[in-house]
Design a protein around this motif. Structure first.
Motif, mmCIF file in Angstrom:
data_model
loop_
_atom_site.group_PDB
_atom_site.id
_atom_site.type_symbol
_atom_site.label_atom_id
_atom_site.label_comp_id
_atom_site.label_asym_id
_atom_site.label_seq_id
_atom_site.Cartn_x
_atom_site.Cartn_y
_atom_site.Cartn_z
ATOM 1 N N PRO A 193 0.828 -1.206 0.000
ATOM 2 C CA PRO A 193 0.000 0.000 0.000
ATOM 3 C C PRO A 193 0.863 1.257 0.000
ATOM 4 C CG PRO A 193 0.111 -0.921 2.198
ATOM 5 C CD PRO A 193 0.833 -1.886 1.305
ATOM 6 N N GLY A 194 0.285 2.356 -0.393
ATOM 7 C CA GLY A 194 0.983 3.637 -0.333
ATOM 8 C C GLY A 194 0.614 4.378 0.934
ATOM 9 N N GLY A 195 1.051 5.625 1.037
ATOM 10 C CA GLY A 195 0.725 6.457 2.194
ATOM 11 C C GLY A 195 1.305 5.913 3.473
ATOM 12 N N ARG A 196 0.510 5.887 4.540
ATOM 13 C CA ARG A 196 1.029 5.468 5.834
ATOM 14 C C ARG A 196 0.967 3.959 6.024
ATOM 15 N NH1 ARG A 196 -3.496 6.135 10.568
ATOM 16 N NH2 ARG A 196 -5.282 5.421 9.367
ATOM 17 N N GLY A 197 0.162 3.232 5.220
ATOM 18 C CA GLY A 197 -0.051 1.813 5.434
ATOM 19 C C GLY A 197 1.127 0.953 4.998
ATOM 20 N N ARG A 198 1.202 -0.255 5.574
ATOM 21 C CA ARG A 198 2.248 -1.187 5.190
ATOM 22 C C ARG A 198 1.799 -2.614 5.496
ATOM 23 N NH1 ARG A 198 7.047 -0.263 6.247
ATOM 24 N NH2 ARG A 198 7.798 -2.367 6.581
ATOM 25 N N PHE A 199 2.358 -3.564 4.767
ATOM 26 C CA PHE A 199 2.158 -4.986 5.022
ATOM 27 C C PHE A 199 3.440 -5.581 5.581
ATOM 28 C CE2 PHE A 199 -0.889 -4.985 1.188
ATOM 29 C CZ PHE A 199 -2.003 -4.807 1.992
ATOM 30 N N GLU A 200 3.292 -6.541 6.491
ATOM 31 C CA GLU A 200 4.406 -7.409 6.874
ATOM 32 C C GLU A 200 4.093 -8.768 6.250
ATOM 33 O OE1 GLU A 200 6.673 -5.803 8.267
ATOM 34 O OE2 GLU A 200 5.659 -4.128 9.254
ATOM 35 N N ARG A 201 5.095 -9.386 5.656
ATOM 36 C CA ARG A 201 4.857 -10.603 4.875
ATOM 37 C C ARG A 201 5.654 -11.785 5.413
ATOM 38 N NH1 ARG A 201 2.656 -9.178 -0.327
ATOM 39 N NH2 ARG A 201 2.670 -6.917 -0.681
ATOM 40 N N LEU A 202 5.170 -12.976 5.088
ATOM 41 C CA LEU A 202 5.900 -14.206 5.354
ATOM 42 C C LEU A 202 7.017 -14.348 4.322
ATOM 43 C CD1 LEU A 202 2.844 -16.556 5.971
ATOM 44 C CD2 LEU A 202 4.364 -15.581 7.703
ATOM 45 N N PRO A 203 7.947 -15.287 4.531
ATOM 46 C CA PRO A 203 9.029 -15.476 3.550
ATOM 47 C C PRO A 203 8.528 -15.736 2.135
ATOM 48 C CG PRO A 203 9.579 -16.599 5.591
ATOM 49 C CD PRO A 203 8.180 -16.094 5.754
ATOM 50 N N ASP A 204 7.345 -16.355 1.992
ATOM 51 C CA ASP A 204 6.817 -16.610 0.645
ATOM 52 C C ASP A 204 6.059 -15.418 0.072
ATOM 53 O OD1 ASP A 204 4.443 -16.573 2.036
ATOM 54 O OD2 ASP A 204 3.873 -18.634 1.589
ATOM 55 N N GLY A 205 5.987 -14.320 0.820
ATOM 56 C CA GLY A 205 5.367 -13.100 0.312
ATOM 57 C C GLY A 205 3.928 -12.882 0.712
ATOM 58 N N GLU A 206 3.289 -13.887 1.311
ATOM 59 C CA GLU A 206 1.889 -13.725 1.701
ATOM 60 C C GLU A 206 1.777 -12.744 2.871
ATOM 61 O OE1 GLU A 206 -1.161 -16.559 3.889
ATOM 62 O OE2 GLU A 206 -0.939 -17.169 1.781
ATOM 63 N N VAL A 207 0.741 -11.921 2.850
ATOM 64 C CA VAL A 207 0.539 -10.902 3.882
ATOM 65 C C VAL A 207 0.181 -11.567 5.214
ATOM 66 C CG1 VAL A 207 -0.854 -8.927 4.599
ATOM 67 C CG2 VAL A 207 -0.153 -9.170 2.207
ATOM 68 N N TYR A 208 0.850 -11.120 6.263
ATOM 69 C CA TYR A 208 0.688 -11.671 7.611
ATOM 70 C C TYR A 208 0.149 -10.617 8.580
ATOM 71 C CZ TYR A 208 2.505 -13.465 12.147
ATOM 72 O OH TYR A 208 2.660 -13.874 13.446
ATOM 73 N N ILE A 209 0.643 -9.384 8.454
ATOM 74 C CA ILE A 209 0.212 -8.282 9.319
ATOM 75 C C ILE A 209 -0.172 -7.088 8.443
ATOM 76 C CG2 ILE A 209 0.866 -6.711 11.185
ATOM 77 C CD1 ILE A 209 2.905 -8.773 12.101
ATOM 78 N N CYS A 210 -1.330 -6.500 8.745
ATOM 79 C CA CYS A 210 -1.801 -5.300 8.046
ATOM 80 C C CYS A 210 -1.719 -4.127 9.011
ATOM 81 C CB CYS A 210 -3.243 -5.483 7.586
ATOM 82 S SG CYS A 210 -3.536 -6.942 6.576
ATOM 83 N N ARG A 211 -1.006 -3.098 8.600
ATOM 84 C CA ARG A 211 -0.810 -1.938 9.463
ATOM 85 C C ARG A 211 -1.342 -0.683 8.768
ATOM 86 N NH1 ARG A 211 2.508 -3.725 13.572
ATOM 87 N NH2 ARG A 211 4.053 -5.330 13.078
ATOM 88 N N ASP A 212 -2.360 -0.095 9.370
ATOM 89 C CA ASP A 212 -2.918 1.175 8.876
ATOM 90 C C ASP A 212 -3.246 1.126 7.390
ATOM 91 O OD1 ASP A 212 -3.199 2.965 11.087
ATOM 92 O OD2 ASP A 212 -1.018 2.986 11.260
ATOM 93 N N VAL A 213 -3.898 0.049 6.971
ATOM 94 C CA VAL A 213 -4.315 -0.056 5.582
ATOM 95 C C VAL A 213 -5.672 -0.756 5.534
ATOM 96 C CG1 VAL A 213 -2.960 -2.178 5.323
ATOM 97 C CG2 VAL A 213 -3.713 -0.950 3.283
ATOM 98 N N ASP A 214 -6.584 -0.240 4.734
ATOM 99 C CA ASP A 214 -7.927 -0.807 4.609
ATOM 100 C C ASP A 214 -7.890 -1.945 3.593
ATOM 101 O OD1 ASP A 214 -10.574 -1.405 4.435
ATOM 102 O OD2 ASP A 214 -11.218 0.535 3.652
ATOM 103 N N VAL A 215 -8.041 -3.169 4.076
ATOM 104 C CA VAL A 215 -8.016 -4.337 3.190
ATOM 105 C C VAL A 215 -9.363 -5.042 3.177
ATOM 106 C CG1 VAL A 215 -5.538 -4.701 3.421
ATOM 107 C CG2 VAL A 215 -7.101 -5.792 5.052
ATOM 108 N N GLY A 216 -10.385 -4.402 3.700
ATOM 109 C CA GLY A 216 -11.713 -5.001 3.699
ATOM 110 C C GLY A 216 -11.995 -5.926 4.860
#
Length: 565
Positions: A193-216
């Motif tokens: 995501p852009g702006g203030r949001g960010r993803f933390e991912r597993l080694p394979d790239g899948e999203v694990y933690i969503c920080r300040d981002v609207d993902v539904g």
């Protein structure tokens, strides 16, 4: 014309006439409806006066003084409350809470805060308790708090292969399992995501933690009619019973409707100052309605407009220097400067629109770079439309104080010049770990520095980011005085403040920060008779035991609203 003899007779009679007038005036003073006496009255007034008794007529304080003075106001129908050596304080004021968010946490989500839970095993067990009542595929939504231990992705996937799981550290950060990631479409190919949001991912790239981002992520809603009882329960159980008589709430509109209905029914537990969040993409928000700060009455009053700019320290706060490593569980990434949800131009436009309309403005800006953006926008707003007492606020200022001497000195000087109010929520200091304290050139919750610089920081629980019991102001007062965290460490002890200043954060300074100091915040003649009676005297007990004091009684507008059994 009066001749000389008559004039001399009149002068001779003046002492007698004055005495007769004074006697008549004394006898004409009506008895008080309420007298509180027999203990310590901590007025928190500008002179820091300590009295021993108070008299109230209707909902207003009419006299403050010693017992002999106030006893003269006791009549046959006066309610007399004996403090029995306890302390009377102004009713506490919380200047930053999310009542509907706390209600959802209490009544809809699964409570997984550590403490009171012991560890991640207990978190899994708590989620499994709820899972047993749900169908496969139903969401499990847990509510935690910042910097607490969380289950690993592997633990969540093993325990819940058929249910999507979302555990909230706060209102900002979410940890999800594989089923949730697939349900939301958050794969290794999902762009950052852009702006203030960010993803933390597993080694394979899948999203694990969503920080300040609207993902539904799903938002749980109360059924029709439930909001009113939920917010009433929260205001009573978490605020009124802790001596809080005014709550500054930042909830969405369904809560405002509930408050109005409760007020009409005579069941509103506390007074409220209600603020609004700026809608994304719309710099006008509530401005077209004509409502602005001060509209309403002593029970429900319009506060101002809140704008979200950045996120939280360590992950999404917008900073000049990258965040240091917190812990593996926090998903640290190198070269992380956080981010801003708005450009400078967008921020300028939103602040100016609210400021021109007469609203107080609060901006969530925890990082130093975000705070400088806010000060630029505040300065431009005042240049375009000067208001002599706007009391513009930076929410969470001081949570993390970067020791950059040049920028820091300039920032504080600009804030002082602009009359900016730094709102710092010291309850969050309880979460600080020894790893966090290793952050170089950063001081956490530097309250003494802020106060010594001449600021009056108001207090608040910020119920989406703290443990729910932090709604008790005595919890925050204890942190501000003792500087301790739940991990058994002392957080920058040189920043400890006095008990009196810590009390001011939830009384006189809280009233100033919310523009209601003319009606509450101190025990003075003419102000609302909102009080809390504590089980002991906070000025005399061992400071380390302050938070063990309890609210024995809460009085609203001269009426007893809560008594501890």
């Amino acid at each position: 014309m009066i001749d000389g003899q008559r004039f001399r007779m009149l002068i001779a009679a003046l002492p007698i006439l004055c005495l007769a007038w004074d006697s008549g005036a004394q006898s004409s003073i009506p008895p008080a409806d309420l007298v509180i006496r027999g203990g310590t009255v901590i007025t928190v007034d500008p002179q820091d006066q300590i009295a021993s008794a108070v008299a109230v007529v209707g909902d207003t304080i009419v006299a403050v003084g010693n017992e002999q003075e106030i006893s003269a106001r006791i009549g046959p129908s006066t309610l007399v409350i004996d403090l029995k050596g306890r302390a009377l304080l102004p009713g506490f004021i919380d200047t930053h809470s999310h009542i509907e968010g706390l209600a959802r946490s209490e009544y809809l989500r699964i409570p997984v805060q550590v403490p009171p839970l012991e560890n991640t095993v207990a978190i899994i067990a708590k989620l499994q308790e709820r899972q047993a009542t749900l169908l496969p595929g139903a969401w499990l939504i847990g509510q935690g708090t910042y910097l607490q231990p969380m289950p690993s992705r592997e633990d969540l996937d093993e325990a819940f292969p058929d249910n999507p799981v979302d555990i909230r550290w706060s209102g900002h950060d979410h940890i999800i399992n594989h089923t949730a990631a697939i349900t939301l479409g958050l794969t290794k190919d999902t762009p950052d995501p852009g702006g203030r949001g960010r993803f933390e991912r597993l080694p394979d790239g899948e999203v694990y933690i969503c920080r300040d981002v609207d993902v539904g992520l799903p938002t749980q809603e109360f059924a029709s009619g439930q909001t009113k009882e939920a917010v009433r329960g929260v205001l009573e159980d978490f605020y009124l019973r802790n001596g809080v008589t005014t709550v500054h709430d930042m909830s969405p509109s369904p809560a405002l409707r509930a408050y109005q209905e409760l007020r009409a029914e005579g069941r509103l537990p506390t007074r409220l100052v209600v603020s609004f969040s700026a809608a994304p993409g719309d710099p006008k928000f509530i401005v077209p309605s004509g409502l602005h700060t001060g509209f309403g009455d002593d029970w429900i009053r319009i506060g101002g407009v809140k704008i979200m700019l950045d996120g939280v320290w360590g992950t999404t706060a917008y900073t000049y220097e990258p965040h240091e490593k917190y812990s593996a569980a926090e998903g640290w990434a190198p070269n992380n400067y956080g981010g801003a949800a708005l450009s400078q131009a967008e921020l300028d436009a939103r602040i100016l629109a609210a400021h021109e309309a007469g609203s107080q403005v609060y901006v969530h800006a925890l990082g130093d770079r975000a705070q400088d953006m806010v000060l630029d926008a505040f300065e431009r707003a005042q240049q375009a439309h000067f208001r002599p007492d706007a009391r513009l606020r930076i929410e969470h200022f001081g949570h993390a104080f970067v020791q950059d001497p040049e920028r820091t000195a300039d920032r504080l000087a600009r804030m002082k010049r602009l009359g900016v109010v730094p709102a710092c929520h010291v309850a969050m200091m309880w979460r600080v770990t020894d790893t966090v304290l290793m952050e170089k050139d950063v001081k956490f919750f530097p309250m003494k520095t802020i106060i010594d610089a001449g600021f009056h920081p108001p207090g608040g629980a910020d119920t989406l980011g703290t443990q729910n019991f932090a709604t008790n102001p005595l919890f925050t007062i204890g942190r501000a005085v003792n500087r301790d965290s739940k991990h058994g460490i002392t957080v920058h002890p040189e920043e400890a403040i006095s008990v009196v200043d810590a009390i001011r954060m939830f009384t006189s300074w809280a009233a100033e920060g919310t523009l209601i100091e003319k009606s509450r915040g101190t025990i003075e003649v003419g102000k609302l008779a909102d009080f809390v009676i504590l089980s002991g005297d906070p000025l005399r007990v061992d400071p380390k035991t302050i938070e063990s004091l309890e609210a024995d009684m809460t009085i609203l507008g001269g009426s007893v609203a809560y008594t501890r059994r």
